[in-house]
Design a protein around this motif. Sequence first.
Motif, PDB file in Angstrom:
ATOM      1  N   CYS A  91      16.029  70.279  29.059  1.00  0.00           N
ATOM      2  CA  CYS A  91      17.415  70.740  28.936  1.00  0.00           C
ATOM      3  C   CYS A  91      18.144  69.994  27.825  1.00  0.00           C
ATOM      4  O   CYS A  91      18.932  70.576  27.073  1.00  0.00           O
ATOM      5  CB  CYS A  91      18.144  70.562  30.266  1.00  0.00           C
ATOM      6  N   ARG A  92      17.874  68.705  27.708  1.00  0.00           N
ATOM      7  CA  ARG A  92      18.497  67.927  26.643  1.00  0.00           C
ATOM      8  C   ARG A  92      18.006  68.391  25.267  1.00  0.00           C
ATOM      9  O   ARG A  92      18.761  68.395  24.296  1.00  0.00           O
ATOM     10  CB  ARG A  92      18.200  66.436  26.845  1.00  0.00           C
ATOM     11  N   SER A  93      16.729  68.785  25.196  1.00  0.00           N
ATOM     12  CA  SER A  93      16.216  69.287  23.912  1.00  0.00           C
ATOM     13  C   SER A  93      16.890  70.600  23.533  1.00  0.00           C
ATOM     14  O   SER A  93      17.143  70.857  22.350  1.00  0.00           O
ATOM     15  CB  SER A  93      14.692  69.463  23.977  1.00  0.00           C
ATOM     16  N   TRP A  94      17.178  71.450  24.530  1.00  0.00           N
ATOM     17  CA  TRP A  94      17.927  72.682  24.250  1.00  0.00           C
ATOM     18  C   TRP A  94      19.321  72.330  23.727  1.00  0.00           C
ATOM     19  O   TRP A  94      19.810  72.946  22.781  1.00  0.00           O
ATOM     20  CB  TRP A  94      18.061  73.517  25.513  1.00  0.00           C
ATOM     21  N   HIS A  95      19.934  71.336  24.348  1.00  0.00           N
ATOM     22  CA  HIS A  95      21.278  70.923  23.929  1.00  0.00           C
ATOM     23  C   HIS A  95      21.274  70.489  22.464  1.00  0.00           C
ATOM     24  O   HIS A  95      22.204  70.788  21.706  1.00  0.00           O
ATOM     25  CB  HIS A  95      21.761  69.777  24.821  1.00  0.00           C
ATOM     26  N   ASP A  96      20.210  69.801  22.058  1.00  0.00           N
ATOM     27  CA  ASP A  96      20.120  69.315  20.680  1.00  0.00           C
ATOM     28  C   ASP A  96      19.766  70.426  19.689  1.00  0.00           C
ATOM     29  O   ASP A  96      20.200  70.401  18.531  1.00  0.00           O
ATOM     30  CB  ASP A  96      19.064  68.205  20.577  1.00  0.00           C
ATOM     31  N   ALA A  97      18.970  71.404  20.136  1.00  0.00           N
ATOM     32  CA  ALA A  97      18.412  72.391  19.209  1.00  0.00           C
ATOM     33  C   ALA A  97      19.237  73.668  19.085  1.00  0.00           C
ATOM     34  O   ALA A  97      19.203  74.320  18.033  1.00  0.00           O
ATOM     35  CB  ALA A  97      16.988  72.749  19.627  1.00  0.00           C
ATOM     36  N   LEU A  98      19.947  74.050  20.133  1.00  0.00           N
ATOM     37  CA  LEU A  98      20.617  75.347  20.141  1.00  0.00           C
ATOM     38  C   LEU A  98      22.086  75.217  19.762  1.00  0.00           C
ATOM     39  O   LEU A  98      22.786  74.290  20.205  1.00  0.00           O
ATOM     40  CB  LEU A  98      20.502  75.991  21.534  1.00  0.00           C
ATOM     41  N   ASP A  99      22.554  76.169  18.975  1.00  0.00           N
ATOM     42  CA  ASP A  99      23.964  76.211  18.613  1.00  0.00           C
ATOM     43  C   ASP A  99      24.799  76.716  19.794  1.00  0.00           C
ATOM     44  O   ASP A  99      24.377  77.598  20.537  1.00  0.00           O
ATOM     45  CB  ASP A  99      24.184  77.134  17.408  1.00  0.00           C
ATOM     46  N   ASP A 100      25.982  76.172  19.939  1.00  0.00           N
ATOM     47  CA  ASP A 100      26.931  76.625  20.964  1.00  0.00           C
ATOM     48  C   ASP A 100      26.328  76.580  22.364  1.00  0.00           C
ATOM     49  O   ASP A 100      26.523  77.493  23.177  1.00  0.00           O
ATOM     50  CB  ASP A 100      27.427  78.036  20.638  1.00  0.00           C
ATOM     51  N   PHE A 101      25.549  75.512  22.629  1.00  0.00           N
ATOM     52  CA  PHE A 101      24.902  75.338  23.931  1.00  0.00           C
ATOM     53  C   PHE A 101      25.313  73.991  24.505  1.00  0.00           C
ATOM     54  O   PHE A 101      25.253  72.964  23.826  1.00  0.00           O
ATOM     55  CB  PHE A 101      23.381  75.395  23.781  1.00  0.00           C
TER      56      PHE A 101
END
Length: 354
Positions: free
Chosen positions: A253-263
């Motif tokens: 989930c933290r990797s999504w936070h770092d990789a995705l815009d507006d997330f």
Amino acid sequence: MIYTASLSNTNYQFIVKENETILEAAIRSGVPLNYGCSGGTCGICQAKLISGEVKEIKAREFVIPEADKLQGSILTCVCTLSENSQIEANVAGSAEDIPAQKIQVKVRKVEEIARDILRIIVQTPRTKRLRFLAGQYIKINIESLGDINLAIASCPCEDRLIELHLRTSEQDQISQQIAQHMRLGDTLEIEGPFGNFVFDEHAQRPIILFAFDTGFAAIKSLLEHITAQEQDLAIHLIWMSCGEDGLYMHNLCRSWHDALDDFTYSGISLDKTMAGLMENPQAGCEIVELSMRETLGSYDDLSNYDVYVSAPAPAVELLKKICFGKNILQGRFFSEPVRGNEDLSCIVSLQKEE
């Protein structure tokens, strides 16, 4: 070379890579084209070429009638694009458009990713993939013990691999049977998909995704589907659990936070275990509700949002009360129970005292 496929009867567009069939590209992009065998045998994926050019790159047994060929009929499971093309194809618009299927699958992975949490990966045959929509669940029959329903934790874009999450408990025979005896290479029969907890493709509204414990499985499937389509949506993922091990894919989930815009990602580990909460159910509900209100504190008005939640019924009701107090519209709050051993561990229902 890469080309763009546009579906004339929908708003879908997706990229088709060289030596990739139209169907493979659609699955990878999260576009729910109708198909059956995916190997040129059944003809269910038959579509109509409106403009552009295609070529067959795989063998097929299904014979397209000459009259249909003259009208532009193609099989998306054997054809690729030779240029940007427009196609008319049947697309699953809702869960009712996908029939229940029974498929023999092979177990490819069984791993304990946190205390009492199993991550299971099964693989379908090459010629019989499971068609499903993100957020749905399947049924697995465990011989002599009965059935267990588990949410699919993977995206339909993952092709033949299906991911499942299971919380085990000494009081639950099925989960113990799986934990102790399921091995790589085992054959299982799965049935599905079931459920209507699916993403509204046409809404184009900011999204709040809320998961409680292994309710994360269904939410993960939704999120990976949305991001596979590269939709430009604001997303807030909230994951609540009991105890430190409850957020068993916190790093993902933290990797999504770092990789995705507006997330945005909010991981909430409640200080008390579920057993501790259940010692005083009313106080337990108050703790859960307080954590929810604190996490949603920055939202004054949810009238422009969609909320998807997978949690035990009492947690769903608490969140619904909060969201309707913040003006969420009727019909824009979507909920799904946690599938599997709902009556155990973190899945135990909190009941307010009268």
